[in-house]
Scaffold this active site. Structure first.
Site, PDB file in Angstrom:
ATOM      1  N   ALA A 271     -12.053  53.137  34.647  1.00  0.00           N
ATOM      2  CA  ALA A 271     -11.152  53.233  33.846  1.00  0.00           C
ATOM      3  C   ALA A 271     -10.726  51.598  33.485  1.00  0.00           C
ATOM      4  CB  ALA A 271      -9.701  53.799  34.485  1.00  0.00           C
TER       5      ALA A 271
ATOM      6  N   GLY B 131     -13.823  56.194  37.524  1.00  0.00           N
ATOM      7  CA  GLY B 131     -14.405  57.217  36.537  1.00  0.00           C
ATOM      8  C   GLY B 131     -15.704  57.318  35.882  1.00  0.00           C
TER       9      GLY B 131
ATOM     10  N   GLU C 228     -17.251  59.692  38.483  1.00  0.00           N
ATOM     11  CA  GLU C 228     -16.886  60.787  38.300  1.00  0.00           C
ATOM     12  C   GLU C 228     -17.335  61.404  37.039  1.00  0.00           C
ATOM     13  OE1 GLU C 228     -12.310  60.610  40.134  1.00  0.00           O
ATOM     14  OE2 GLU C 228     -12.890  59.482  38.233  1.00  0.00           O
TER      15      GLU C 228
ATOM     16  N   GLU D 237     -10.785  53.274  44.100  1.00  0.00           N
ATOM     17  CA  GLU D 237      -9.200  53.521  43.590  1.00  0.00           C
ATOM     18  C   GLU D 237      -8.179  53.101  44.603  1.00  0.00           C
ATOM     19  OE1 GLU D 237     -11.753  56.288  40.841  1.00  0.00           O
ATOM     20  OE2 GLU D 237     -11.618  55.820  42.989  1.00  0.00           O
TER      21      GLU D 237
END
Length: 258
Positions: free
Chosen positions: A64, A109, A112, A132
């Site tokens: 992100a 992300g 993911e 994260e």
């Protein structure tokens, strides 16, 4: 049409390239919005038989956009996570087979998004991770749910708690990645795999994906019942008659997605 995504079709294969290389294809609001729009386009395109997602430059998706995330409060953080998770789920629930062609960094992300695809193919230069916790947050786009399903609970905990990156060969060894290729061979391999999917009866492929994905959420008896029902439904299709007829007549099948 898109500012941060390049989308093209090669026959019945859709190919999307996240195109924000100056930020290592990091997910900001624009990228998320355009991915939502693109997935809507893919969902409606009944001519597609497979979908490939990759990144421009030396990154797949580096995570992100931290500059955009840093000011978020609790309510905004919840909305951001819900939005991202909903997008990952839409990718996961596409009826057609999906392939992540991971050319470089797939972190947070980005990892993911790759895991939301059915198949992950990686360049030798690819690196994966859920970093994260080093930023003071948990994975926000359902990484804690998908990573254990891919690599097992113990390995997922190790990767998430440490936040470390792993190389493509280790990702393959633990089952996160299906195959690893030289960088210059990655997209050709992804396209060839997509073609191997699209040469088969589209309805049968769609039903097979549903059996696997939905069956994983069921107990064994319900999963078998679902498989039996979708198996039976194939016999109401023209493609079943064509496929079996072609086999008996020793000729290539001409499937019509009917």
């Amino acid at each position: 049409m898109y500012q941060t995504i390049r989308y093209e079709k090669e026959g019945n294969i859709g190919i999307a390239t996240i195109n924000r290389p100056e930020a290592l294809n990091a997910l900001n609001s624009t990228v998320i919005s355009e991915l939502e729009q693109l997935i809507g386009e893919v969902e409606k395109d009944k001519d597609l038989g497979a979908f490939i997602l990759t990144g421009e430059g030396r990154s797949f998706v580096a995570g992100a956009d931290i500059g955009e995330q840093k000011p978020l409060d609790l309510t905004q953080g919840r909305k951001w996570g819900q939005r991202g998770s909903a997008l990952m789920r839409r990718i996961e629930k596409l009826e057609i087979p999906t392939i992540a062609a991971v050319n470089g960094f797939a972190l947070g992300g980005g990892c993911e998004i790759a895991m939301a695809c059915d198949i992950i193919l990686a360049s030798e230069k690819a690196k994966f991770g859920q970093p994260e916790v080093g930023l003071g947050i948990t994975p926000g786009f359902s990484g804690t749910q998908r990573l254990p399903r891919r690599v097992g609970i113990a390995k997922a905990k190790e990767l998430i708690f440490s936040g470390k990156m792993i190389k493509a060969d280790e990702a393959k060894e633990i089952g996160l990645v299906n195959a690893v290729y030289a960088p210059e061979a990655l997209m050709d391999a992804a396209k060839e795999m997509a073609k191997s999917f699209t040469k088969n009866a589209p309805i049968a492929v769609k039903y097979s994906k549903a059996c696997i994905d939905r069956g994983m959420q069921m107990d064994i008896d319900d999963g078998i019942a679902l498989e039996n029902e979708l198996f039976a439904m194939c016999f109401a299709t023209e493609d079943q008659k064509e496929g079996m007829g072609a086999f008996l007549e020793k000729r290539p099948a001409n499937f019509q997605n009917k």
